[in-house]
Scaffold this active site. Sequence first.
Site, PDB file in Angstrom:
ATOM      1  N   LYS A 247      49.842  29.714  38.157  1.00 34.19           N
ATOM      2  CA  LYS A 247      50.900  29.551  37.115  1.00 34.19           C
ATOM      3  C   LYS A 247      52.039  30.644  37.386  1.00 34.19           C
ATOM      4  CE  LYS A 247      48.055  30.030  33.599  1.00 34.19           C
ATOM      5  NZ  LYS A 247      46.773  30.249  34.537  1.00 34.19           N
TER       6      LYS A 247
ATOM      7  N   ARG B 138      46.858  27.650  24.739  1.00 34.07           N
ATOM      8  CA  ARG B 138      45.680  27.791  25.266  1.00 34.07           C
ATOM      9  C   ARG B 138      44.430  27.086  24.825  1.00 34.07           C
ATOM     10  NH1 ARG B 138      46.694  32.315  29.098  1.00 34.07           N
ATOM     11  NH2 ARG B 138      45.248  32.739  30.567  1.00 34.07           N
TER      12      ARG B 138
ATOM     13  N   ARG C  56      43.756  39.187  44.406  1.00 35.66           N
ATOM     14  CA  ARG C  56      45.138  39.355  43.826  1.00 35.66           C
ATOM     15  C   ARG C  56      45.541  40.866  43.705  1.00 35.66           C
ATOM     16  NH1 ARG C  56      46.825  36.255  38.375  1.00 35.66           N
ATOM     17  NH2 ARG C  56      44.808  37.368  37.542  1.00 35.66           N
TER      18      ARG C  56
ATOM     19  N   ARG D  87      44.486  43.879  38.841  1.00 34.27           N
ATOM     20  CA  ARG D  87      44.386  43.611  37.332  1.00 34.27           C
ATOM     21  C   ARG D  87      43.180  44.151  36.788  1.00 34.27           C
ATOM     22  NH1 ARG D  87      47.093  38.296  35.428  1.00 34.27           N
ATOM     23  NH2 ARG D  87      45.184  37.901  34.203  1.00 34.27           N
TER      24      ARG D  87
ATOM     25  N   ARG E 123      36.598  34.060  32.020  1.00 33.07           N
ATOM     26  CA  ARG E 123      37.758  33.736  31.770  1.00 33.07           C
ATOM     27  C   ARG E 123      37.678  32.110  32.241  1.00 33.07           C
ATOM     28  NH1 ARG E 123      41.054  37.416  35.737  1.00 33.07           N
ATOM     29  NH2 ARG E 123      42.743  35.934  35.152  1.00 33.07           N
TER      30      ARG E 123
HETATM   31  P1  AP5 Z   1      48.635  33.484  40.094  1.00 36.75           P
HETATM   32  O1  AP5 Z   1      49.901  33.085  40.187  1.00 36.75           O
HETATM   33  O2  AP5 Z   1      48.502  35.058  39.463  1.00 36.75           O
HETATM   34  O3  AP5 Z   1      47.836  32.670  39.109  1.00 36.75           O
HETATM   35  P2  AP5 Z   1      47.930  32.511  37.416  1.00 36.75           P
HETATM   36  O4  AP5 Z   1      47.410  31.015  37.405  1.00 36.75           O
HETATM   37  O5  AP5 Z   1      49.203  33.081  36.900  1.00 36.75           O
HETATM   38  O6  AP5 Z   1      46.622  33.580  37.150  1.00 36.75           O
HETATM   39  P3  AP5 Z   1      46.197  34.503  35.757  1.00 36.75           P
HETATM   40  O7  AP5 Z   1      44.952  34.989  36.125  1.00 36.75           O
HETATM   41  O8  AP5 Z   1      47.462  35.213  35.529  1.00 36.75           O
HETATM   42  O9  AP5 Z   1      46.024  33.595  34.581  1.00 36.75           O
HETATM   43  P4  AP5 Z   1      45.405  33.628  33.475  1.00 36.75           P
HETATM   44  O10 AP5 Z   1      45.665  32.754  32.897  1.00 36.75           O
HETATM   45  O11 AP5 Z   1      43.836  34.089  33.656  1.00 36.75           O
HETATM   46  O12 AP5 Z   1      45.637  35.068  32.805  1.00 36.75           O
HETATM   47  P5  AP5 Z   1      46.940  35.422  31.894  1.00 36.75           P
HETATM   48  O13 AP5 Z   1      47.563  36.636  32.420  1.00 36.75           O
HETATM   49  O14 AP5 Z   1      47.692  34.325  31.442  1.00 36.75           O
HETATM   50  O15 AP5 Z   1      47.965  33.381  41.410  1.00 36.75           O
HETATM   51  C1  AP5 Z   1      46.329  33.961  41.542  1.00 36.75           C
HETATM   52  C2  AP5 Z   1      46.376  34.461  43.019  1.00 36.75           C
HETATM   53  O16 AP5 Z   1      46.140  33.376  43.877  1.00 36.75           O
HETATM   54  C3  AP5 Z   1      47.354  35.427  43.452  1.00 36.75           C
HETATM   55  O17 AP5 Z   1      46.853  36.401  44.357  1.00 36.75           O
HETATM   56  C4  AP5 Z   1      48.311  34.317  44.367  1.00 36.75           C
HETATM   57  O18 AP5 Z   1      49.080  34.967  45.233  1.00 36.75           O
HETATM   58  C5  AP5 Z   1      47.401  33.455  45.011  1.00 36.75           C
HETATM   59  N1  AP5 Z   1      47.841  32.141  44.800  1.00 36.75           N
HETATM   60  C6  AP5 Z   1      48.708  31.572  43.890  1.00 36.75           C
HETATM   61  N2  AP5 Z   1      48.869  30.391  44.321  1.00 36.75           N
HETATM   62  C7  AP5 Z   1      48.095  30.123  45.634  1.00 36.75           C
HETATM   63  C8  AP5 Z   1      47.946  28.767  46.515  1.00 36.75           C
HETATM   64  N3  AP5 Z   1      48.372  27.862  46.359  1.00 36.75           N
HETATM   65  N4  AP5 Z   1      47.383  29.229  47.810  1.00 36.75           N
HETATM   66  C9  AP5 Z   1      46.604  30.180  48.046  1.00 36.75           C
HETATM   67  N5  AP5 Z   1      46.754  31.314  47.041  1.00 36.75           N
HETATM   68  C10 AP5 Z   1      47.451  31.266  45.823  1.00 36.75           C
HETATM   69  O19 AP5 Z   1      46.135  35.857  30.769  1.00 36.75           O
HETATM   70  C11 AP5 Z   1      45.268  37.182  30.899  1.00 36.75           C
HETATM   71  C12 AP5 Z   1      44.677  37.350  29.428  1.00 36.75           C
HETATM   72  O20 AP5 Z   1      45.550  37.406  28.314  1.00 36.75           O
HETATM   73  C13 AP5 Z   1      43.692  36.182  29.040  1.00 36.75           C
HETATM   74  O21 AP5 Z   1      42.308  36.173  29.456  1.00 36.75           O
HETATM   75  C14 AP5 Z   1      43.717  36.290  27.558  1.00 36.75           C
HETATM   76  O22 AP5 Z   1      42.673  37.324  27.120  1.00 36.75           O
HETATM   77  C15 AP5 Z   1      45.054  36.567  26.968  1.00 36.75           C
HETATM   78  N6  AP5 Z   1      45.906  35.517  26.718  1.00 36.75           N
HETATM   79  C16 AP5 Z   1      47.374  35.264  27.420  1.00 36.75           C
HETATM   80  N7  AP5 Z   1      47.546  34.125  26.989  1.00 36.75           N
HETATM   81  C17 AP5 Z   1      46.832  33.836  25.906  1.00 36.75           C
HETATM   82  C18 AP5 Z   1      46.936  32.867  24.781  1.00 36.75           C
HETATM   83  N8  AP5 Z   1      47.967  31.869  24.925  1.00 36.75           N
HETATM   84  N9  AP5 Z   1      45.967  32.789  23.988  1.00 36.75           N
HETATM   85  C19 AP5 Z   1      44.798  33.767  23.973  1.00 36.75           C
HETATM   86  N10 AP5 Z   1      44.751  34.745  24.718  1.00 36.75           N
HETATM   87  C20 AP5 Z   1      45.920  34.773  25.681  1.00 36.75           C
END
Ligand code: AP5
Length: 224
Positions: free
Chosen positions: A16, A91, A130, A163, A174
């Site tokens: 994402k 979410r 990552r 991270r 997660r």
């Molecule tokens: P990346 O692009 O970083 O993936 P992502 O989907 O953004 O992953 P996140 O881990 O950031 O999502 P998340 O939903 O767990 O965490 P968030 O920060 O939102 O890609 C991942 C890796 O793969 C990278 O190394 C990239 O280079 C690689 N990659 C990407 N595409 C690829 C491909 N096609 N092929 C190969 N490699 C690839 O949330 C963190 C925390 O915040 C949550 O756990 C929660 O506690 C809180 N939070 C956030 N939003 C909410 C909400 N709405 N409600 C409640 N809690 C929330």
Amino acid sequence: MADLNLILLGPPGSGKGTQGERLQEDLELPYYATGDILRGAVKDGTDVGLKAKEYMDRGDLVPDEVIIGVIADRLESGEADHGFILDGFPRTVPQAEALDQKLGEISRQLTAVILIDVPDDEIVRRLSGRRVCTEGNHVYHVDFSPPEQEGVCDIDGSELIVRDDDNAEVIRNRLVQYHDKTAPLVDFYDGQALLNRVDGSMDPDRVGEAIRTLVSTLSLEEGT
Ligand code: AP5
């Protein structure tokens, strides 16, 4: 001209953030990644950050009321009046309902939800390799998307770090949280005829192309 109001949905590590960064460049729309916003709040020691930290460290979702307020403030601010990209929000079903209500209040509606589909075993591989930059949240992977110089962001030169929530135990939780609380949004948005699936297991450029093609079609349909 109609606006593009988009949601990027998908499991942790589905890409994402990687695709959101590209989409933001293409569309020049405000991009709200709730994970980045919350990590910024934790770093700055704000009230929201203090409330969110313990949940994030465990890989749990922060309470709905905390995060709904964060997004509502942005939508009310006027900066998203001509469209937006949401990454990581909503979410849960209550968050999605709150978003619908907020958009209704300001006479807006969602254009589309883009689901980036990736199987769990691939997620673990991605999150374990990552690296993110400390300045602009730019995302790398040690094997799939390495920086030119190890440990340094290509874009802003800041240090690349792992991270806090990218460790095996928290990644597992997660994924549990995703399947339990976020995956029901697939049916929720399918029921509103807003869901568009993209195969996120392809390489990042091909995923980006698939999303670009989809967004072009949406733009034509919306007359933007
Ligand atoms: P990346 O692009 O970083 O993936 P992502 O989907 O953004 O992953 P996140 O881990 O950031 O999502 P998340 O939903 O767990 O965490 P968030 O920060 O939102 O890609 C991942 C890796 O793969 C990278 O190394 C990239 O280079 C690689 N990659 C990407 N595409 C690829 C491909 N096609 N092929 C190969 N490699 C690839 O949330 C963190 C925390 O915040 C949550 O756990 C929660 O506690 C809180 N939070 C956030 N939003 C909410 C909400 N709405 N409600 C409640 N809690 C929330």
